[in-house]
Design a protein around this motif. Structure first.
Motif, PDB file in Angstrom:
ATOM      1  N   CYS A   1      50.179 -18.709  27.143  1.00 17.37           N
ATOM      2  CA  CYS A   1      49.585 -17.479  27.704  1.00 17.37           C
ATOM      3  C   CYS A   1      49.865 -16.241  26.569  1.00 17.37           C
ATOM      4  O   CYS A   1      50.785 -16.460  25.739  1.00 17.37           O
ATOM      5  CB  CYS A   1      50.598 -17.161  28.864  1.00 17.37           C
ATOM      6  N   ALA A   2      49.057 -15.412  26.362  1.00 11.17           N
ATOM      7  CA  ALA A   2      48.895 -14.333  25.381  1.00 11.17           C
ATOM      8  C   ALA A   2      48.683 -13.088  25.896  1.00 11.17           C
ATOM      9  O   ALA A   2      47.667 -12.980  26.967  1.00 11.17           O
ATOM     10  CB  ALA A   2      48.114 -14.687  24.238  1.00 11.17           C
ATOM     11  N   ALA A   3      48.828 -12.069  25.724  1.00 15.03           N
ATOM     12  CA  ALA A   3      48.425 -10.778  26.209  1.00 15.03           C
ATOM     13  C   ALA A   3      48.111  -9.699  24.902  1.00 15.03           C
ATOM     14  O   ALA A   3      48.832 -10.123  23.929  1.00 15.03           O
ATOM     15  CB  ALA A   3      49.592  -9.948  26.988  1.00 15.03           C
ATOM     16  N   ASP A   4      47.266  -9.102  24.908  1.00 13.45           N
ATOM     17  CA  ASP A   4      46.660  -8.160  23.841  1.00 13.45           C
ATOM     18  C   ASP A   4      47.677  -7.033  23.862  1.00 13.45           C
ATOM     19  O   ASP A   4      47.421  -6.240  24.782  1.00 13.45           O
ATOM     20  CB  ASP A   4      45.278  -7.918  24.039  1.00 13.45           C
ATOM     21  N   ASP A   5      48.256  -6.857  22.707  1.00 13.47           N
ATOM     22  CA  ASP A   5      49.039  -5.702  22.710  1.00 13.47           C
ATOM     23  C   ASP A   5      48.080  -4.375  22.306  1.00 13.47           C
ATOM     24  O   ASP A   5      47.149  -4.379  21.515  1.00 13.47           O
ATOM     25  CB  ASP A   5      49.649  -5.665  21.142  1.00 13.47           C
ATOM     26  N   THR A   6      48.162  -3.502  23.344  1.00 11.74           N
ATOM     27  CA  THR A   6      47.192  -2.547  23.313  1.00 11.74           C
ATOM     28  C   THR A   6      47.619  -1.089  22.388  1.00 11.74           C
ATOM     29  O   THR A   6      46.991  -0.109  22.554  1.00 11.74           O
ATOM     30  CB  THR A   6      47.025  -1.762  24.796  1.00 11.74           C
ATOM     31  N   SER A   7      48.355  -1.547  21.353  1.00 14.14           N
ATOM     32  CA  SER A   7      48.662  -0.370  20.240  1.00 14.14           C
ATOM     33  C   SER A   7      47.435  -0.344  19.614  1.00 14.14           C
ATOM     34  O   SER A   7      47.304   0.778  18.744  1.00 14.14           O
ATOM     35  CB  SER A   7      49.808  -0.969  19.454  1.00 14.14           C
ATOM     36  N   GLY A   8      46.445  -0.896  19.692  1.00  9.17           N
ATOM     37  CA  GLY A   8      45.265  -0.602  18.859  1.00  9.17           C
ATOM     38  C   GLY A   8      45.117  -1.756  17.750  1.00  9.17           C
ATOM     39  O   GLY A   8      44.249  -1.662  17.206  1.00  9.17           O
ATOM     40  N   THR A   9      46.221  -2.464  17.599  1.00  5.10           N
ATOM     41  CA  THR A   9      45.978  -3.634  16.469  1.00  5.10           C
ATOM     42  C   THR A   9      45.501  -4.953  16.867  1.00  5.10           C
ATOM     43  O   THR A   9      45.344  -5.875  16.292  1.00  5.10           O
ATOM     44  CB  THR A   9      47.445  -3.611  15.719  1.00  5.10           C
ATOM     45  N   TYR A  10      45.455  -5.039  18.189  1.00 12.42           N
ATOM     46  CA  TYR A  10      44.841  -6.332  18.527  1.00 12.42           C
ATOM     47  C   TYR A  10      45.599  -7.645  18.208  1.00 12.42           C
ATOM     48  O   TYR A  10      45.074  -8.672  18.022  1.00 12.42           O
ATOM     49  CB  TYR A  10      43.458  -6.563  18.412  1.00 12.42           C
ATOM     50  N   LYS A  11      46.930  -7.484  18.352  1.00  8.51           N
ATOM     51  CA  LYS A  11      47.686  -8.670  17.706  1.00  8.51           C
ATOM     52  C   LYS A  11      48.207  -9.117  19.277  1.00  8.51           C
ATOM     53  O   LYS A  11      48.496  -8.335  20.069  1.00  8.51           O
ATOM     54  CB  LYS A  11      48.956  -8.252  17.003  1.00  8.51           C
ATOM     55  N   TYR A  12      48.237 -10.531  19.433  1.00  9.07           N
ATOM     56  CA  TYR A  12      48.466 -11.124  20.504  1.00  9.07           C
ATOM     57  C   TYR A  12      49.845 -11.324  20.621  1.00  9.07           C
ATOM     58  O   TYR A  12      50.407 -11.788  19.597  1.00  9.07           O
ATOM     59  CB  TYR A  12      47.849 -12.557  20.784  1.00  9.07           C
ATOM     60  N   ILE A  13      50.585 -10.972  21.937  1.00  4.06           N
ATOM     61  CA  ILE A  13      51.702 -11.542  22.252  1.00  4.06           C
ATOM     62  C   ILE A  13      51.974 -12.804  22.967  1.00  4.06           C
ATOM     63  O   ILE A  13      51.318 -12.836  24.066  1.00  4.06           O
ATOM     64  CB  ILE A  13      52.612 -10.407  22.961  1.00  4.06           C
ATOM     65  N   PHE A  14      52.558 -13.694  22.375  1.00  3.67           N
ATOM     66  CA  PHE A  14      52.530 -15.056  23.123  1.00  3.67           C
ATOM     67  C   PHE A  14      53.737 -15.658  23.844  1.00  3.67           C
ATOM     68  O   PHE A  14      54.587 -14.756  23.741  1.00  3.67           O
ATOM     69  CB  PHE A  14      52.209 -16.271  22.058  1.00  3.67           C
ATOM     70  N   GLY A  15      53.436 -16.304  25.205  1.00  3.40           N
ATOM     71  CA  GLY A  15      54.720 -16.796  25.748  1.00  3.40           C
ATOM     72  C   GLY A  15      55.031 -17.997  24.785  1.00  3.40           C
ATOM     73  O   GLY A  15      54.586 -18.477  23.891  1.00  3.40           O
ATOM     74  N   THR A  16      56.175 -18.677  25.408  1.00  6.50           N
ATOM     75  CA  THR A  16      56.723 -19.623  24.640  1.00  6.50           C
ATOM     76  C   THR A  16      56.164 -21.134  24.956  1.00  6.50           C
ATOM     77  O   THR A  16      56.320 -22.000  24.305  1.00  6.50           O
ATOM     78  CB  THR A  16      58.382 -19.986  25.106  1.00  6.50           C
ATOM     79  N   GLY A  17      55.136 -20.978  25.867  1.00  7.96           N
ATOM     80  CA  GLY A  17      54.327 -22.247  25.971  1.00  7.96           C
ATOM     81  C   GLY A  17      54.782 -23.070  27.162  1.00  7.96           C
ATOM     82  O   GLY A  17      55.911 -23.060  27.447  1.00  7.96           O
ATOM     83  N   THR A  18      54.103 -23.690  27.832  1.00  8.65           N
ATOM     84  CA  THR A  18      54.085 -24.786  28.843  1.00  8.65           C
ATOM     85  C   THR A  18      53.567 -26.303  28.361  1.00  8.65           C
ATOM     86  O   THR A  18      52.411 -26.247  28.268  1.00  8.65           O
ATOM     87  CB  THR A  18      53.677 -24.336  30.309  1.00  8.65           C
ATOM     88  N   ARG A  19      54.412 -27.212  28.435  1.00 13.22           N
ATOM     89  CA  ARG A  19      53.946 -28.296  27.974  1.00 13.22           C
ATOM     90  C   ARG A  19      53.332 -29.283  29.387  1.00 13.22           C
ATOM     91  O   ARG A  19      54.075 -29.662  30.091  1.00 13.22           O
ATOM     92  CB  ARG A  19      54.841 -29.497  27.335  1.00 13.22           C
ATOM     93  N   LEU A  20      52.009 -29.253  29.220  1.00 19.38           N
ATOM     94  CA  LEU A  20      51.360 -30.174  30.376  1.00 19.38           C
ATOM     95  C   LEU A  20      51.237 -31.628  30.228  1.00 19.38           C
ATOM     96  O   LEU A  20      50.578 -31.669  28.961  1.00 19.38           O
ATOM     97  CB  LEU A  20      50.293 -29.299  30.885  1.00 19.38           C
TER      98      LEU A  20
END
Lengths: 113, 113
Positions: free
Chosen positions: B90-109
């Motif tokens: 899962c990732a969220a767009d950092d709204t600081s204007g730089t569009y870097k994504y902040i990711f979660g640690t992941g879920t292995r399905l």
């Protein structure tokens, strides 16, 4: 067309050595990002380049890390005086521009002994 | 300080059943969310995204739900297939204007045949 490529795929180095990781983005993509994933962690943003603008280096963990992007295409991430905690998978991504889907390369697995 | 959290490191589901992967975030300023899928030795690939102005986005077998008041999003895969076995970020767009994504640690399905 070709996707994002990274080299080397694996790098083992000794503590204290410098390493260079290379990223070839998708042709025409103006934005390029570096992330890393340490064991048990999510992907961590490091740095991004957009066109000719000054890069956003806010994610670089220390001044041992630097990156450049030559000619708006290939990028090199350099880690000086590597430490064991630098061991991670380093991922590069590119996109057409800001706020567009990022396409990732396969990553470089760095192991610092 | 993990701004995007995936609290389940792994999930096993029977083929044909629904897979539900969860993600929580702490920053109410996040306005764009993404799911990426990652196979071993490959970079993450974009799966589906959702803007904060929506509460649901569907693409084939994949649906993402966003609950802004709870700061929670989920990815539903139905019916699950063995080829869906991967790590989902899962990732969220950092709204600081730089569009870097902040990711979660992941879920292995793991989808069991």
């Amino acid at each position: 067309g070709a996707g994002v490529s990274q080299s080397p795929s694996n790098k083992v180095t000794e503590k204290g050595k410098d390493v260079e990781l290379r990223c070839d983005p998708i042709s025409g993509h103006t934005a390029l990002y570096w992330y890393r994933q340490s064991l048990g962690q999510g992907l961590e943003f490091l740095i991004y380049f957009q066109g000719n603008s000054a890069p956003d280096k806010s994610g670089l963990p220390s001044d041992r890390f630097s990156a450049e992007r030559t000619g708006g295409s290939v990028s090199t991430l350099t880690i000086q005086r590597t430490q064991q905690e630098d061991s991670a998978v380093y991922l590069c991504a590119s996109s057409w521009g800001l706020n567009n889907e990022q396409f990732f390369g396969p990553g470089t697995r760095l192991t610092v002994l | 300080d993990q701004q995007v959290k995936q609290n389940s490191p792994s999930l096993s589901v029977q083929e044909g059943r629904i897979s539900i992967l969860n993600c929580d975030y702490t920053n109410s300023m996040f306005d764009y969310f993404l799911w990426y899928k990652k196979y071993p030795a490959e970079g993450p690939t974009f799966l589906i995204s959702i803007s904060s102005i929506k509460d649901k986005n569907e693409d084939g077998r994949f649906t993402v739900f966003l609950n802004k008041s709870a700061k929670h999003l989920s990815l539903h895969i139905v019916p699950s297939q063995p080829g869906d076995s991967a790590v989902y970020f899962c990732a969220a767009d950092d709204t600081s204007g730089t569009y870097k994504y902040i990711f979660g640690t992941g879920t292995r399905l793991k989808v069991l045949a």
